[in-house]
Design an enzyme around this catalytic site. Sequence first.
Site, mmCIF file in Angstrom:
data_model
loop_
_atom_site.group_PDB
_atom_site.id
_atom_site.type_symbol
_atom_site.label_atom_id
_atom_site.label_comp_id
_atom_site.label_asym_id
_atom_site.label_seq_id
_atom_site.Cartn_x
_atom_site.Cartn_y
_atom_site.Cartn_z
ATOM 1 N N GLN A 1 -9.454 -6.529 1.937
ATOM 2 C CA GLN A 1 -9.833 -5.493 0.953
ATOM 3 C C GLN A 1 -10.564 -6.433 -0.115
ATOM 4 O O GLN A 1 -10.763 -5.709 -0.996
ATOM 5 C CB GLN A 1 -8.434 -4.923 0.578
ATOM 6 C CG GLN A 1 -7.494 -3.981 1.829
ATOM 7 C CD GLN A 1 -6.672 -3.638 1.152
ATOM 8 O OE1 GLN A 1 -6.179 -3.749 -0.350
ATOM 9 N NE2 GLN A 1 -5.823 -2.881 2.018
ATOM 10 N N HIS B 1 -4.796 -5.595 -1.621
ATOM 11 C CA HIS B 1 -4.409 -5.090 -3.044
ATOM 12 C C HIS B 1 -4.863 -5.984 -4.304
ATOM 13 O O HIS B 1 -4.154 -6.329 -5.035
ATOM 14 C CB HIS B 1 -2.724 -4.860 -3.055
ATOM 15 C CG HIS B 1 -2.249 -3.975 -2.002
ATOM 16 N ND1 HIS B 1 -0.901 -3.465 -2.304
ATOM 17 C CD2 HIS B 1 -2.757 -3.267 -1.218
ATOM 18 C CE1 HIS B 1 -0.708 -2.531 -1.236
ATOM 19 N NE2 HIS B 1 -1.663 -2.370 -0.645
ATOM 20 N N GLU C 1 -1.359 8.037 -6.141
ATOM 21 C CA GLU C 1 -0.777 8.632 -7.807
ATOM 22 C C GLU C 1 -2.166 8.615 -8.699
ATOM 23 O O GLU C 1 -3.135 7.912 -8.493
ATOM 24 C CB GLU C 1 -0.001 7.568 -8.809
ATOM 25 C CG GLU C 1 1.396 7.495 -7.857
ATOM 26 C CD GLU C 1 2.473 6.574 -8.796
ATOM 27 O OE1 GLU C 1 1.969 5.809 -9.752
ATOM 28 O OE2 GLU C 1 3.570 6.507 -8.426
ATOM 29 N N TYR D 1 4.529 1.769 -15.143
ATOM 30 C CA TYR D 1 4.398 2.732 -14.307
ATOM 31 C C TYR D 1 5.184 2.956 -13.090
ATOM 32 O O TYR D 1 4.823 3.524 -12.086
ATOM 33 C CB TYR D 1 2.659 3.125 -14.137
ATOM 34 C CG TYR D 1 2.219 3.651 -15.211
ATOM 35 C CD1 TYR D 1 2.099 4.981 -15.349
ATOM 36 C CD2 TYR D 1 1.826 2.742 -16.293
ATOM 37 C CE1 TYR D 1 1.570 5.833 -16.621
ATOM 38 C CE2 TYR D 1 1.492 3.378 -17.589
ATOM 39 C CZ TYR D 1 1.393 4.579 -18.000
ATOM 40 O OH TYR D 1 1.135 5.270 -19.114
ATOM 41 N N TYR E 1 5.141 1.756 4.522
ATOM 42 C CA TYR E 1 4.415 1.785 5.742
ATOM 43 C C TYR E 1 4.947 1.430 7.000
ATOM 44 O O TYR E 1 4.804 1.977 8.004
ATOM 45 C CB TYR E 1 3.159 1.260 5.729
ATOM 46 C CG TYR E 1 2.110 2.074 4.651
ATOM 47 C CD1 TYR E 1 1.512 3.165 5.308
ATOM 48 C CD2 TYR E 1 1.915 2.036 3.278
ATOM 49 C CE1 TYR E 1 0.749 4.072 4.793
ATOM 50 C CE2 TYR E 1 1.167 2.880 2.761
ATOM 51 C CZ TYR E 1 0.420 3.828 3.302
ATOM 52 O OH TYR E 1 -0.201 4.651 2.600
HETATM 53 CA CA LIG Z 1 3.848 4.686 -10.349
#
Ligand SMILES: [Ca+2]
Length: 415
Positions: free
Chosen positions: A127, A191, A287, A297, A308
């Site tokens: 990634q 990530h 989100e 958050y 997963y």
């Molecule tokens: Ca969140």
Amino acid sequence: MKTSKFIFLFSIASLGLHASCSADEAVMDDQDAGQEQEAGAPVETNRPNATYQPAFEGQIRIGGVKTATPIKAEVISSGLTAPWGITPLPDGRLLITQKAGQMRIATTSGELSAPITGLPAVNPARQGGLLGLCIDPDFSSNRMVYWVFSEQTASGNLTAVAKGRLSDNETTIENPSIIYRATPADNSDAHYGGRILFDATGNLLVSTGERAWPATRDLAQSVTTGLGKVVRITTDGQPAPGNPTFSTAGALPELYSIGHRNPQGLAIHPTTGDLWLSEFGPRGGDEINLVQAGANYGWPVITYGIDYNGQPMGAAIQRQEGLEQPVYYWDPVISPSGITFYKGNRIPEWENNLFVGALSGTHIARLVIDSNNKVVGEERLLVGENQRFRDITQGLDNALYAITDAGRLYKIDRE
Ligand SMILES: [Ca+2]
């Protein structure tokens, strides 16, 4: 010479109330189309992964809407290699990052420059790579570019921010310097987050990921690390003046918001000036967040969806005092990457709508957002293209431009 080009319509007139409208009428009526639209059945029809109750009505599977204005989407180039970020230059051309570590310039008719080199090495594994970018508000005079990338260090990989000057002949980045590193480094190659933009104060907002492992995941909640955050820094990489205060000892002064998983989208609302963010959640928990300075958050304490591996996430709770709810979430996931608000005059019914590039969803999601910051309609655009949409931006010509992992550059405009 441009690569092959094709054009198609993805919307002629809306269904339902607009079923009797001809395309011409739809064009004439489009000033009012936003007000006239009524949401129909949700666009998502697949079974969710989890049966959690949303925190409020409309947080998931809002009614579907259809663009009434006749729209044209064109592949203006297929010659990019794994593009990741796109932003307009002051002359209307588009500056694009490629994951392997170069930039390209594209004209709005799809001609591509040779790769622009001279950037610090990136680690393009999985990634990682060269990620999001933005240009200086004074680019016309200073030609400065800012970008996010995955840096391989002796202690592992991390999300880094760099800046440099685009040379006058546009072949290289001059005097590149790394201005910020989100630590700790980790051997994970996933990530990284990776978007960057300027706020109204001339400082940089950067999204970072929590690096994916169970061991680093919890650091999204730690105010002494740069993982799973939005950070707000000066153009020299220092903590920006006016940042929120996190009361824990040792809190990093660059933190703006915390508790994010893998945020790959940032955008400023055209009228409110608020910061909006997209992030990849667990299976069934992608989100959209409205980011307030100093807020948490929730990841991984609260989340929708499941791990997963099929297990519940943590204590399987979706809300907790002091932790923010997403404005909207998707279950199943669409993998929301780059986002942008539309603020052009070409398609008035799109004014202030949020456009979300979806990877696994292979479409562009259009979210209609009302004055209370609630999502009141969702549309899927460019369904059937079978493309992973990595980023989207608005050009100076008021068309939308989107890039895909397979190397396509789309221009999306009214007919
Ligand atoms: Ca969140």
